[in-house]
Motif scaffolding. Structure first.
Motif, PDB file in Angstrom:
ATOM      1  N   GLN A 196      -9.767  15.759  -2.825  1.00 35.73           N
ATOM      2  CA  GLN A 196      -9.813  15.256  -4.160  1.00 35.73           C
ATOM      3  C   GLN A 196      -9.336  16.516  -5.023  1.00 35.73           C
ATOM      4  OE1 GLN A 196     -11.878  12.161  -5.777  1.00 35.73           O
ATOM      5  NE2 GLN A 196     -11.760  11.068  -3.895  1.00 35.73           N
ATOM      6  N   GLU A 197      -9.115  17.451  -4.344  1.00 36.87           N
ATOM      7  CA  GLU A 197      -8.464  18.771  -5.101  1.00 36.87           C
ATOM      8  C   GLU A 197      -7.297  18.615  -5.911  1.00 36.87           C
ATOM      9  OE1 GLU A 197      -8.667  22.384  -6.654  1.00 36.87           O
ATOM     10  OE2 GLU A 197      -9.935  21.765  -5.104  1.00 36.87           O
ATOM     11  N   GLY A 198      -7.126  18.455  -7.155  1.00 40.03           N
ATOM     12  CA  GLY A 198      -6.191  18.105  -8.021  1.00 40.03           C
ATOM     13  C   GLY A 198      -6.061  16.569  -8.529  1.00 40.03           C
ATOM     14  N   PHE A 199      -7.155  15.941  -7.842  1.00 41.04           N
ATOM     15  CA  PHE A 199      -7.109  14.587  -8.522  1.00 41.04           C
ATOM     16  C   PHE A 199      -7.918  14.415  -9.501  1.00 41.04           C
ATOM     17  CE2 PHE A 199      -9.142  10.298  -7.803  1.00 41.04           C
ATOM     18  CZ  PHE A 199      -7.887   9.486  -7.843  1.00 41.04           C
ATOM     19  N   ILE A 200      -7.506  13.259 -10.714  1.00 44.14           N
ATOM     20  CA  ILE A 200      -8.171  13.557 -11.973  1.00 44.14           C
ATOM     21  C   ILE A 200      -9.141  12.475 -11.823  1.00 44.14           C
ATOM     22  CG2 ILE A 200      -7.475  13.017 -14.287  1.00 44.14           C
ATOM     23  CD1 ILE A 200      -5.999  15.430 -13.261  1.00 44.14           C
ATOM     24  N   ASN A 201     -10.393  13.091 -12.469  1.00 45.67           N
ATOM     25  CA  ASN A 201     -11.499  11.784 -12.903  1.00 45.67           C
ATOM     26  C   ASN A 201     -11.778  12.075 -14.201  1.00 45.67           C
ATOM     27  OD1 ASN A 201     -13.822  10.349 -12.577  1.00 45.67           O
ATOM     28  ND2 ASN A 201     -14.643  11.230 -10.775  1.00 45.67           N
ATOM     29  N   ILE A 202     -11.627  11.008 -14.792  1.00 48.02           N
ATOM     30  CA  ILE A 202     -12.206  10.875 -16.301  1.00 48.02           C
ATOM     31  C   ILE A 202     -13.462  10.869 -16.582  1.00 48.02           C
ATOM     32  CG2 ILE A 202     -11.552   9.621 -18.524  1.00 48.02           C
ATOM     33  CD1 ILE A 202      -8.846   9.215 -17.416  1.00 48.02           C
ATOM     34  N   GLY A 203     -14.476  10.502 -15.719  1.00 48.42           N
ATOM     35  CA  GLY A 203     -15.893  10.310 -15.702  1.00 48.42           C
ATOM     36  C   GLY A 203     -16.518   9.226 -16.013  1.00 48.42           C
ATOM     37  N   TRP A 204     -15.823   8.234 -16.290  1.00 50.32           N
ATOM     38  CA  TRP A 204     -16.622   7.064 -16.602  1.00 50.32           C
ATOM     39  C   TRP A 204     -17.055   6.424 -15.366  1.00 50.32           C
ATOM     40  CZ3 TRP A 204     -18.655   4.240 -20.526  1.00 50.32           C
ATOM     41  CH2 TRP A 204     -18.878   2.944 -20.084  1.00 50.32           C
ATOM     42  N   ARG A 205     -18.066   5.726 -14.974  1.00 47.19           N
ATOM     43  CA  ARG A 205     -19.207   5.227 -16.118  1.00 47.19           C
ATOM     44  C   ARG A 205     -19.988   6.105 -16.279  1.00 47.19           C
ATOM     45  NH1 ARG A 205     -22.569   0.392 -12.896  1.00 47.19           N
ATOM     46  NH2 ARG A 205     -23.666   1.690 -11.537  1.00 47.19           N
ATOM     47  N   GLY A 206     -20.166   7.359 -15.939  1.00 50.21           N
ATOM     48  CA  GLY A 206     -21.270   8.321 -15.858  1.00 50.21           C
ATOM     49  C   GLY A 206     -21.065   8.988 -17.313  1.00 50.21           C
ATOM     50  N   TRP A 207     -19.833   9.234 -17.696  1.00 53.38           N
ATOM     51  CA  TRP A 207     -19.353   9.894 -18.917  1.00 53.38           C
ATOM     52  C   TRP A 207     -18.629   9.075 -19.744  1.00 53.38           C
ATOM     53  CZ3 TRP A 207     -21.321  15.055 -20.248  1.00 53.38           C
ATOM     54  CH2 TRP A 207     -21.882  15.385 -19.171  1.00 53.38           C
ATOM     55  N   GLU A 208     -18.965   8.981 -21.316  1.00 52.36           N
ATOM     56  CA  GLU A 208     -18.095   8.229 -22.030  1.00 52.36           C
ATOM     57  C   GLU A 208     -17.461   9.423 -23.031  1.00 52.36           C
ATOM     58  OE1 GLU A 208     -18.601   5.694 -26.279  1.00 52.36           O
ATOM     59  OE2 GLU A 208     -20.453   6.073 -24.817  1.00 52.36           O
ATOM     60  N   GLY A 209     -16.283   9.981 -22.712  1.00 50.22           N
ATOM     61  CA  GLY A 209     -15.707  11.140 -23.311  1.00 50.22           C
ATOM     62  C   GLY A 209     -16.649  12.463 -22.948  1.00 50.22           C
ATOM     63  N   ALA A 210     -17.019  13.114 -24.180  1.00 53.00           N
ATOM     64  CA  ALA A 210     -17.859  14.195 -23.931  1.00 53.00           C
ATOM     65  C   ALA A 210     -19.190  14.170 -23.787  1.00 53.00           C
ATOM     66  CB  ALA A 210     -17.512  15.131 -25.180  1.00 53.00           C
ATOM     67  N   PHE A 212      -7.512  12.746 -23.468  1.00 51.12           N
ATOM     68  CA  PHE A 212      -7.490  13.671 -22.551  1.00 51.12           C
ATOM     69  C   PHE A 212      -6.059  13.893 -22.109  1.00 51.12           C
ATOM     70  CE2 PHE A 212     -11.175  11.017 -21.809  1.00 51.12           C
ATOM     71  CZ  PHE A 212     -12.329  11.714 -21.016  1.00 51.12           C
ATOM     72  N   SER A 213      -5.836  15.021 -21.740  1.00 48.41           N
ATOM     73  CA  SER A 213      -4.792  15.754 -21.478  1.00 48.41           C
ATOM     74  C   SER A 213      -4.689  16.711 -20.180  1.00 48.41           C
ATOM     75  CB  SER A 213      -4.016  16.794 -22.548  1.00 48.41           C
ATOM     76  OG  SER A 213      -4.744  17.742 -22.650  1.00 48.41           O
ATOM     77  N   PHE A 214      -3.761  16.657 -19.179  1.00 47.58           N
ATOM     78  CA  PHE A 214      -3.439  17.357 -17.908  1.00 47.58           C
ATOM     79  C   PHE A 214      -1.905  17.674 -17.696  1.00 47.58           C
ATOM     80  CE2 PHE A 214      -3.229  13.062 -16.641  1.00 47.58           C
ATOM     81  CZ  PHE A 214      -2.473  12.984 -15.570  1.00 47.58           C
ATOM     82  N   VAL A 215      -1.737  18.736 -17.064  1.00 45.96           N
ATOM     83  CA  VAL A 215      -0.404  19.056 -16.532  1.00 45.96           C
ATOM     84  C   VAL A 215      -0.306  18.793 -15.117  1.00 45.96           C
ATOM     85  CG1 VAL A 215       1.471  20.922 -16.338  1.00 45.96           C
ATOM     86  CG2 VAL A 215       0.112  20.552 -18.607  1.00 45.96           C
ATOM     87  N   TYR A 216      -1.054  19.835 -14.342  1.00 41.82           N
ATOM     88  CA  TYR A 216      -1.134  19.842 -12.789  1.00 41.82           C
ATOM     89  C   TYR A 216      -2.231  18.472 -12.408  1.00 41.82           C
ATOM     90  CZ  TYR A 216       0.554  24.331 -14.008  1.00 41.82           C
ATOM     91  OH  TYR A 216       1.258  25.439 -14.199  1.00 41.82           O
ATOM     92  N   GLN A 266       0.938  -1.171   0.138  1.00 41.76           N
ATOM     93  CA  GLN A 266       0.004   0.127  -0.013  1.00 41.76           C
ATOM     94  C   GLN A 266       0.840   1.191  -0.001  1.00 41.76           C
ATOM     95  OE1 GLN A 266      -2.692  -0.203   3.702  1.00 41.76           O
ATOM     96  NE2 GLN A 266      -3.805  -2.186   2.729  1.00 41.76           N
ATOM     97  N   GLU A 267       1.810   1.304   0.857  1.00 39.83           N
ATOM     98  CA  GLU A 267       2.770   2.448   0.917  1.00 39.83           C
ATOM     99  C   GLU A 267       3.660   2.794  -0.214  1.00 39.83           C
ATOM    100  OE1 GLU A 267       5.014   1.414   4.394  1.00 39.83           O
ATOM    101  OE2 GLU A 267       3.099   1.391   5.747  1.00 39.83           O
ATOM    102  N   THR A 268       3.725   1.937  -1.296  1.00 39.21           N
ATOM    103  CA  THR A 268       4.322   2.116  -2.469  1.00 39.21           C
ATOM    104  C   THR A 268       3.709   2.575  -3.545  1.00 39.21           C
ATOM    105  OG1 THR A 268       4.040  -0.067  -3.611  1.00 39.21           O
ATOM    106  CG2 THR A 268       5.778   0.264  -2.080  1.00 39.21           C
ATOM    107  N   LEU A 269       2.119   2.997  -3.411  1.00 42.54           N
ATOM    108  CA  LEU A 269       1.390   3.254  -4.395  1.00 42.54           C
ATOM    109  C   LEU A 269       0.654   4.655  -3.903  1.00 42.54           C
ATOM    110  CD1 LEU A 269      -0.683  -0.103  -4.760  1.00 42.54           C
ATOM    111  CD2 LEU A 269       1.404   0.520  -6.007  1.00 42.54           C
ATOM    112  N   THR A 270       0.452   5.269  -5.268  1.00 36.07           N
ATOM    113  CA  THR A 270      -0.574   6.648  -5.202  1.00 36.07           C
ATOM    114  C   THR A 270      -1.307   6.388  -6.407  1.00 36.07           C
ATOM    115  OG1 THR A 270       1.433   7.815  -6.387  1.00 36.07           O
ATOM    116  CG2 THR A 270       1.233   8.060  -4.059  1.00 36.07           C
ATOM    117  N   VAL A 271      -2.535   7.272  -6.391  1.00 35.94           N
ATOM    118  CA  VAL A 271      -3.536   7.262  -7.510  1.00 35.94           C
ATOM    119  C   VAL A 271      -3.616   8.475  -8.152  1.00 35.94           C
ATOM    120  CG1 VAL A 271      -5.902   6.557  -8.116  1.00 35.94           C
ATOM    121  CG2 VAL A 271      -4.903   5.245  -6.296  1.00 35.94           C
ATOM    122  N   ILE A 272      -3.230   8.579  -9.239  1.00 34.50           N
ATOM    123  CA  ILE A 272      -3.413   9.732  -9.922  1.00 34.50           C
ATOM    124  C   ILE A 272      -4.854   9.836 -10.614  1.00 34.50           C
ATOM    125  CG2 ILE A 272      -2.678  10.926 -12.353  1.00 34.50           C
ATOM    126  CD1 ILE A 272      -0.028   9.032 -12.204  1.00 34.50           C
ATOM    127  N   ALA A 273      -5.360   9.026 -10.937  1.00 33.30           N
ATOM    128  CA  ALA A 273      -6.610   9.313 -11.803  1.00 33.30           C
ATOM    129  C   ALA A 273      -7.452   7.993 -11.555  1.00 33.30           C
ATOM    130  CB  ALA A 273      -6.541   9.440 -13.326  1.00 33.30           C
TER     131      ALA A 273
END
Length: 476
Positions: free
Chosen positions: A305-319, A280-284, A239-246
């Motif tokens: 969750q400030e700054g945490f990336i959520n791509i939106g699935w399963r509610g969203w399929e892209g746009a 998708f793209s992001f910098v920060y 667990q201590e080796t892992l971080t979640v980006i998105a």
């Protein structure tokens, strides 16, 4: 956007389906070699125009192409050798990493029949994955290997063993090192089926549907970790080796990094369900340590969750909000589209990341195309194809048009934007003649400084049709 014309220069042919294309410099060498990983478990490299075997793990790979519930015919499979990444210090330490589906781990799958949500039936919207130790499809493993001084690769340790509910959506080109953090990035799909039946991608405790960083510099001293599905099932040192980006990932052909001043733009594609493919793209971003996610879960609170990336699935399929498509009986040429998960689309509408660009499974606009599945996203920083310099190139498996055989994949490109608006894309024209056979574009790769692009092509959708693959370089 400018119409770009390119040529394809053959590098190697008559290989199995190429899942990963990337270069590295072998210890003691002075120039890069192109490495090709195949779905069935081979890793080759090209040096001095000759092809050599680096590693063959075919006996370690699950039996591919067996018939699956809800999948027509035998041969199509999304398991196998899916990830290969070389440590940033590979030249000196010989370390590299593999992701593959393990032989002998075949299970019955998590559901007895194909799944489709019904917005009128709450039972289909709130399914739970139960009896996980028996109701699963297979186990995927992430391993650390070392190239020994005698030139022979040897396994060193297993980083993760993941028990997956279905045969598909395992990710592909799923292992890449971040030039920002030096950590190994694992891009893992939502577990499979379709429509993410158990909503694993939005659940913070579920490993699937996430982009995860692994600190490989930390030794957990656990060399055979248990097969798990949730973060809180992992031993504490892992667990201590892992971080979640998105989170909110459906299925993903890797993550790529483009230097932009003293920062990096991150690109990732999300394979669509019925309507569209999205990049998708992001910098920060602000990754969340898995230990924090677990702590929040125990306290029944939400992590910051400030700054945490959520791509939106399963509610969203892209746009678009994720939809179910039904035929219209009164007019068979029309379709009715119903929002599958209305409440989830509302809940994630503000927090989700907007796509950089989307392309659609049906598109009548001139100069566009109907897509099937996104298979690769890579920045191009070379100057040999001037109109592509600084752009993002992507591949689609096969044109989804009514033109009939032979099948052809698609090369296209877009450009990064900083104003968060949905960007346009342009199809690239190629002059290569694939003959009368099919040419599915199955993978896209680049060299270390992103000045060369490599295309993986296969002549069949079935992994059991062997030696129908080729790798070509995209050239002016």
């Amino acid at each position: 956007m400018i119409k770009v014309k390119v040529s394809l220069r053959p590098i190697v042919s008559k290989i199995n389906l190429p899942t990963v294309l990337k270069t590295t410099i072998l210890p003691g060498d002075s120039m890069e070699s192109l490495f090709i990983a195949t779905q069935v478990g081979e890793i080759f490299y090209i040096r001095n125009r000759g092809i050599r075997t680096f590693l063959d793990i075919r006996p370690r790979i699950i039996k591919l192409g067996a018939s699956e519930p809800g999948v027509s015919g035998r041969g199509y499979d999304e398991r196998g050798l899916l990830g290969l990444a070389f440590h940033p210090q590979f030249y000196y330490n010989g370390l590299f990493y593999l992701h593959y589906s393990v032989a002998g781990t075949q299970g019955p799958g998590a559901l007895p029949k194909p799944f489709k949500p019904n917005p009128c039936d709450p039972n289909t919207l709130n399914l739970k994955w139960i009896n996980r130790e028996t109701q699963y499809d297979h186990i995927d493993t992430i391993e650390e290997w070392i190239l020994q001084a005698n030139g022979q690769p040897q396994i060193r340790r297993t980083l993760l063993n993941l028990r997956r509910p279905f045969f598909n959506h395992n990710g592909v080109n799923s292992l890449n090192f971040s030039p920002e953090t030096g950590k190994l990035v694992l891009t893992t799909g939502d577990g499979g089926a379709g429509y993410d039946p158990f909503n694993l991608s939005q659940d913070d405790m579920e490993i699937f549907g996430k982009i995860i960083e692994i600190d490989v510099a930390k030794n957990t001293f656990i060399y055979t970790p248990p097969a798990v599905t949730r973060f809180n099932e992992l031993p504490a040192p892992i667990q201590e080796t892992l971080t979640v980006i998105a989170k909110g990932v459906r299925n993903i052909p890797g993550i790529s990094f483009q230097r932009f001043g003293n920062q990096y733009i991150k690109y990732m594609g999300n394979v669509g369900q019925d309507l569209e493919e999205a990049i998708f793209s992001f910098v920060y971003y602000k990754p969340i340590p898995v230990t924090q996610l677990i702590q929040a879960s125990l306290m029944k609170s939400k992590p910051d969750q400030e700054g945490f990336i959520n791509i939106g699935w399963r509610g969203w399929e892209g746009a678009f909000p994720t939809s179910i498509i039904r035929g219209c009986s009164a007019n068979p040429t029309l379709n009715e589209k119903t929002i599958a998960y209305y409440n989830e689309a509302v809940n994630t509408s503000v927090s989700r990341l907007q796509p950089l660009t989307s392309y659609y499974h049906k598109d009548q606009r001139p100069g566009k195309f109907g897509g099937t599945a996104l298979t690769g996203v890579q920045p191009y920083m070379g100057n040999r194809i001037p109109h592509l310099t600084g752009s993002v190139v992507f591949t689609d498996l096969a044109r989804n048009e009514e033109a009939g055989p032979p099948v052809r994949g698609v090369l296209a490109y877009t450009r990064g934007r900083t104003d968060c608006k949905l960007n346009d894309f342009s199809v690239m024209e190629t002059d290569y003649n694939f003959g009368s056979g099919s040419a599915y574009y199955v993978s896209l790769g680049t060299n270390l400084d992103q000045t060369r692009l490599y295309l993986g092509v296969y002549g069949s959708m079935k992994v059991t049709d062997f030696y129908q693959g080729s790798v070509l370089e995209i050239v002016p």
